[in-house]
Design a protein around this motif. Structure first.
Motif: not given
Length: 74
Positions: A49-53, A57-66
């Motif tokens: 979405x951001x790239x298309x706009x 900016x490269x968001x740093x959204x993270x979560x555990x693999x589980x």
């Protein structure tokens, strides 16, 4: 955003008083479109979405693999 970046603001109306955070807007918009996304789907969709706009900016959204395939709670 990544540590070497500045977060992007969007101002499509041209009125600076109505500017908003590009990442926040992406998350809200995508959650409204699909409230049942997984964490993985959200991270992937936000980047697209951001790239298309036109945002670099490269968001740093993270979560555990589980948790990657668990629903994102909006």
């Amino acid at each position: 955003c990544e540590s070497n970046q500045t977060s992007a603001d969007a101002c499509p109306s041209g009125d600076p008083s109505k500017a908003f955070g590009a990442l926040t807007n992406a998350i809200v918009t995508l959650c409204e479109r699909n409230p049942n996304m997984t964490y993985y789907e959200l991270v992937s969709s936000v980047r697209t979405y951001l790239k298309g706009g036109g945002f670099s900016q490269k968001p740093c959204l993270e979560c555990a693999p589980t948790n990657a395939q668990k629903p994102f709670i909006c």
